[in-house]
Design an enzyme around this catalytic site. Sequence first.
Site, PDB file in Angstrom:
ATOM      1  N   ARG A   1       0.806  -1.204   0.000  1.00  0.00           N
ATOM      2  CA  ARG A   1       0.000   0.000   0.000  1.00  0.00           C
ATOM      3  C   ARG A   1       0.860   1.284   0.000  1.00  0.00           C
ATOM      4  O   ARG A   1       0.539   2.264  -0.654  1.00  0.00           O
ATOM      5  CB  ARG A   1      -0.806  -0.021   1.300  1.00  0.00           C
ATOM      6  CG  ARG A   1      -2.162   0.511   1.220  1.00  0.00           C
ATOM      7  CD  ARG A   1      -2.909   0.137   2.486  1.00  0.00           C
ATOM      8  NE  ARG A   1      -3.805  -0.969   2.245  1.00  0.00           N
ATOM      9  CZ  ARG A   1      -4.901  -0.877   1.512  1.00  0.00           C
ATOM     10  NH1 ARG A   1      -5.222   0.264   0.948  1.00  0.00           N
ATOM     11  NH2 ARG A   1      -5.679  -1.905   1.334  1.00  0.00           N
TER      12      ARG A   1
ATOM     13  N   LYS B   1       0.893 -18.721   5.834  1.00  0.00           N
ATOM     14  CA  LYS B   1      -0.010 -18.989   6.933  1.00  0.00           C
ATOM     15  C   LYS B   1      -0.228 -17.708   7.738  1.00  0.00           C
ATOM     16  O   LYS B   1       0.627 -16.829   7.632  1.00  0.00           O
ATOM     17  CB  LYS B   1       0.530 -20.107   7.823  1.00  0.00           C
ATOM     18  CG  LYS B   1       1.785 -19.698   8.621  1.00  0.00           C
ATOM     19  CD  LYS B   1       2.068 -20.645   9.725  1.00  0.00           C
ATOM     20  CE  LYS B   1       1.405 -20.265  10.996  1.00  0.00           C
ATOM     21  NZ  LYS B   1       2.132 -19.296  11.824  1.00  0.00           N
TER      22      LYS B   1
ATOM     23  N   HIS C   1       6.593 -23.219   6.817  1.00  0.00           N
ATOM     24  CA  HIS C   1       8.057 -23.165   6.713  1.00  0.00           C
ATOM     25  C   HIS C   1       8.744 -24.306   7.455  1.00  0.00           C
ATOM     26  O   HIS C   1       9.890 -24.622   7.180  1.00  0.00           O
ATOM     27  CB  HIS C   1       8.605 -21.791   7.117  1.00  0.00           C
ATOM     28  CG  HIS C   1       8.700 -21.562   8.592  1.00  0.00           C
ATOM     29  ND1 HIS C   1       7.631 -21.189   9.350  1.00  0.00           N
ATOM     30  CD2 HIS C   1       9.747 -21.645   9.454  1.00  0.00           C
ATOM     31  CE1 HIS C   1       8.021 -21.052  10.618  1.00  0.00           C
ATOM     32  NE2 HIS C   1       9.303 -21.321  10.708  1.00  0.00           N
TER      33      HIS C   1
ATOM     34  N   LYS D   1      12.570 -26.959   6.715  1.00  0.00           N
ATOM     35  CA  LYS D   1      13.737 -27.124   7.597  1.00  0.00           C
ATOM     36  C   LYS D   1      14.442 -28.437   7.241  1.00  0.00           C
ATOM     37  O   LYS D   1      13.791 -29.469   7.092  1.00  0.00           O
ATOM     38  CB  LYS D   1      13.293 -27.149   9.068  1.00  0.00           C
ATOM     39  CG  LYS D   1      12.814 -25.789   9.563  1.00  0.00           C
ATOM     40  CD  LYS D   1      12.493 -25.841  11.045  1.00  0.00           C
ATOM     41  CE  LYS D   1      11.767 -24.604  11.511  1.00  0.00           C
ATOM     42  NZ  LYS D   1      12.633 -23.482  11.847  1.00  0.00           N
TER      43      LYS D   1
ATOM     44  N   GLU E   1       9.769 -21.869  22.520  1.00  0.00           N
ATOM     45  CA  GLU E   1      10.416 -20.622  22.114  1.00  0.00           C
ATOM     46  C   GLU E   1      10.685 -19.768  23.344  1.00  0.00           C
ATOM     47  O   GLU E   1       9.903 -19.809  24.302  1.00  0.00           O
ATOM     48  CB  GLU E   1       9.506 -19.830  21.181  1.00  0.00           C
ATOM     49  CG  GLU E   1       9.177 -20.559  19.904  1.00  0.00           C
ATOM     50  CD  GLU E   1       8.378 -19.664  18.974  1.00  0.00           C
ATOM     51  OE1 GLU E   1       9.011 -19.002  18.144  1.00  0.00           O
ATOM     52  OE2 GLU E   1       7.156 -19.605  19.113  1.00  0.00           O
TER      53      GLU E   1
ATOM     54  N   ASP F   1      -1.574 -20.729  15.722  1.00  0.00           N
ATOM     55  CA  ASP F   1      -0.293 -20.245  15.217  1.00  0.00           C
ATOM     56  C   ASP F   1       0.713 -21.388  15.018  1.00  0.00           C
ATOM     57  O   ASP F   1       1.529 -21.343  14.103  1.00  0.00           O
ATOM     58  CB  ASP F   1       0.273 -19.213  16.211  1.00  0.00           C
ATOM     59  CG  ASP F   1       1.532 -18.529  15.704  1.00  0.00           C
ATOM     60  OD1 ASP F   1       1.500 -18.047  14.564  1.00  0.00           O
ATOM     61  OD2 ASP F   1       2.527 -18.470  16.448  1.00  0.00           O
TER      62      ASP F   1
ATOM     63  N   HIS G   1       2.385 -26.240  11.938  1.00  0.00           N
ATOM     64  CA  HIS G   1       3.714 -26.835  12.097  1.00  0.00           C
ATOM     65  C   HIS G   1       3.691 -28.159  12.861  1.00  0.00           C
ATOM     66  O   HIS G   1       4.295 -29.137  12.458  1.00  0.00           O
ATOM     67  CB  HIS G   1       4.661 -25.888  12.842  1.00  0.00           C
ATOM     68  CG  HIS G   1       4.721 -24.509  12.264  1.00  0.00           C
ATOM     69  ND1 HIS G   1       4.680 -24.259  10.923  1.00  0.00           N
ATOM     70  CD2 HIS G   1       4.824 -23.291  12.854  1.00  0.00           C
ATOM     71  CE1 HIS G   1       4.770 -22.952  10.705  1.00  0.00           C
ATOM     72  NE2 HIS G   1       4.852 -22.342  11.865  1.00  0.00           N
TER      73      HIS G   1
ATOM     74  N   LYS H   1       5.402 -19.854  24.041  1.00  0.00           N
ATOM     75  CA  LYS H   1       6.321 -18.711  24.017  1.00  0.00           C
ATOM     76  C   LYS H   1       6.824 -18.492  25.442  1.00  0.00           C
ATOM     77  O   LYS H   1       6.159 -18.868  26.402  1.00  0.00           O
ATOM     78  CB  LYS H   1       5.591 -17.456  23.552  1.00  0.00           C
ATOM     79  CG  LYS H   1       4.937 -17.644  22.184  1.00  0.00           C
ATOM     80  CD  LYS H   1       5.461 -16.666  21.180  1.00  0.00           C
ATOM     81  CE  LYS H   1       4.838 -16.870  19.827  1.00  0.00           C
ATOM     82  NZ  LYS H   1       5.781 -17.196  18.771  1.00  0.00           N
TER      83      LYS H   1
ATOM     84  N   LYS I   1      14.974 -22.184  23.611  1.00  0.00           N
ATOM     85  CA  LYS I   1      14.429 -22.368  22.257  1.00  0.00           C
ATOM     86  C   LYS I   1      14.847 -23.757  21.817  1.00  0.00           C
ATOM     87  O   LYS I   1      16.045 -24.035  21.660  1.00  0.00           O
ATOM     88  CB  LYS I   1      14.979 -21.317  21.288  1.00  0.00           C
ATOM     89  CG  LYS I   1      14.476 -21.549  19.856  1.00  0.00           C
ATOM     90  CD  LYS I   1      14.715 -20.360  18.954  1.00  0.00           C
ATOM     91  CE  LYS I   1      14.360 -20.660  17.499  1.00  0.00           C
ATOM     92  NZ  LYS I   1      12.934 -20.733  17.211  1.00  0.00           N
TER      93      LYS I   1
HETATM   94  C1  BG6 Z   1       5.695 -18.972  12.913  1.00  0.00           C
HETATM   95  C2  BG6 Z   1       4.824 -18.477  14.020  1.00  0.00           C
HETATM   96  O1  BG6 Z   1       4.935 -19.660  11.964  1.00  0.00           O
HETATM   97  O2  BG6 Z   1       6.688 -19.833  13.451  1.00  0.00           O
HETATM   98  C3  BG6 Z   1       5.645 -17.769  15.078  1.00  0.00           C
HETATM   99  O3  BG6 Z   1       3.842 -17.589  13.490  1.00  0.00           O
HETATM  100  C4  BG6 Z   1       6.782 -18.650  15.556  1.00  0.00           C
HETATM  101  O4  BG6 Z   1       4.845 -17.367  16.178  1.00  0.00           O
HETATM  102  C5  BG6 Z   1       7.556 -19.207  14.377  1.00  0.00           C
HETATM  103  O5  BG6 Z   1       7.630 -17.865  16.365  1.00  0.00           O
HETATM  104  C6  BG6 Z   1       8.565 -20.254  14.836  1.00  0.00           C
HETATM  105  O6  BG6 Z   1       9.393 -20.586  13.761  1.00  0.00           O
HETATM  106  P1  BG6 Z   1      10.884 -21.086  14.001  1.00  0.00           P
HETATM  107  O7  BG6 Z   1      11.363 -21.385  12.613  1.00  0.00           O
HETATM  108  O8  BG6 Z   1      11.617 -19.971  14.681  1.00  0.00           O
HETATM  109  O9  BG6 Z   1      10.791 -22.303  14.863  1.00  0.00           O
END
Ligand code: BG6
Length: 497
Positions: A50, A149, A179, A183, A217, A236, A241, A349, A354
């Site tokens: 935009r 997503k 995504h 990986k 995370e 999410d 995932h 979270k 992590k």
């Molecule tokens: C995303 C989520 O799809 O994946 C995020 O929207 C999350 O909230 C992220 O932090 C985690 O991805 P990764 O690759 O850091 O494990």
Amino acid sequence: MARILPVPSFDCVVFGATGDLTMRKLLPSLYGRFRDRQFGTDSRIIGAARSLLSTSEYRQRAEAALRAHLPAAELEPEVIGAFLALIEYRPVGADDSRGWEALVALLEERSGQVRVFYLATSPDLYGAVCARLAGIGAINARSRVVLEKPLGHDLASARAINEAVGVVVPEAQTFRIDHYLGKETVQNLLALRFANPIFERLWNADVIDHVQITVAETVGVETRGGYYDRAGALRDMVQNHMLQLLCLLAMESPLSLDADAVRDEKLKVLRALRPLSPREAQAVVVRGQYGAGAVEGQPVPGYLENLAAFPGTEREGWGPSTTETFVALKAQVDSWRWAGVPFYLRTGKRLPRKVSEIVVQFRMPPFSLFPPEAQAREPNRLLIRLQPEEGMRLEVMTKEPGPGGLRLRPTSLDISFEKTFGQRFPDAYERLLMDVVRGNPTLFMRRDEVEAAWAWVQPLLEAQADRPETPRPYAAGSWGPTAAIALIERDGRTWHE
Ligand code: BG6
């Protein structure tokens, strides 16, 4: 060194070009592939959003994003200059007619190129953007449309998006991205299972006691509170995932690596997930929300304090947000192979570390040959570390060396992928973007898969809506609410930490 297979030249139009995902992931990933010469100077990256920016202003933002999100060793001035020269920017209104003619004129300059339309906008705009793309004649046999997503916020909205997109974009040209599937270690699950008969022969309820999948995370909601508060951990992370990981672990061997053969098998797992009524969900799903605490030694505020920075997330008259930032649940796959084997999933979270990890725990020996003083009776476990320190560990019992009787001790066979292969793993988006250009959908979700995943999650969402009071507090830096520990301990098992 990994082999780099060049892809055909392309125009990649990114809608949502000024957003967080484009800056943090898409531009750095495209840069990485360009730097490795997977594509050359005959490709273009066209930002569309935009904001009324010129190409040169957008290039400045793109450069700042590369500098902020890539390691210094990868920032080569000449490569950056050449990469920025590939970038164009056009102001485009996703849901109005502004800018579309200029966009089509730009695309027509190179009408024979592969065209990638990457939709990194809010999902409510996916249908409208696709309709406009079709309206200006931009969808042809060499076009691919990528949908980020979240694909909707429940089953009905996901179906509506798929329907609207499907009217103008054929399924074979629709790439729904998750995504996690890009990986390296996630793809390695296929190699682990189907290139190693020693595991595949043991991969069933006769030998496996249960499976745990943890995606933890340390970050909070950071700058994403506006989105996150409407989503929560179940939408999410779990719907996409985590269920994808579960599919790769639980699926039968596909007949080939052909995209549909793999996706057919994953779909069967989603359909075999035992449906949970909202009532049952209350017993096997634990939701949590982080409060203030300390993560990696640093004091951090709670979720509600984080949200205060986002206008529109406060709920006047409704009390504070009830969005969950943590979920633990127990799922069952009703199939011959998995009958009676629980899959425990947890994600959150502001957890202490992590780490994304899968634990496959095998059954105890049916009979113990060793006397009680031999001690340690531990089951065999296979730990698959997806990130960080990617690798695998098989825990086995061994005899403690030395005289003094036969004592057992758990030890492990360890593989560190980084040490073994001695190279960095490319970001998941790098691999996935190149697969889109090549037109290979194996690592993308088919429409029926996405909808089957939403169908399983839907009653859990309804259970949440019925009991908005349920997110249980947990201190930032802990492993979630104690109810999550009770969930697995009730079954006589414990989370692997
Ligand atoms: C995303 C989520 O799809 O994946 C995020 O929207 C999350 O909230 C992220 O932090 C985690 O991805 P990764 O690759 O850091 O494990």
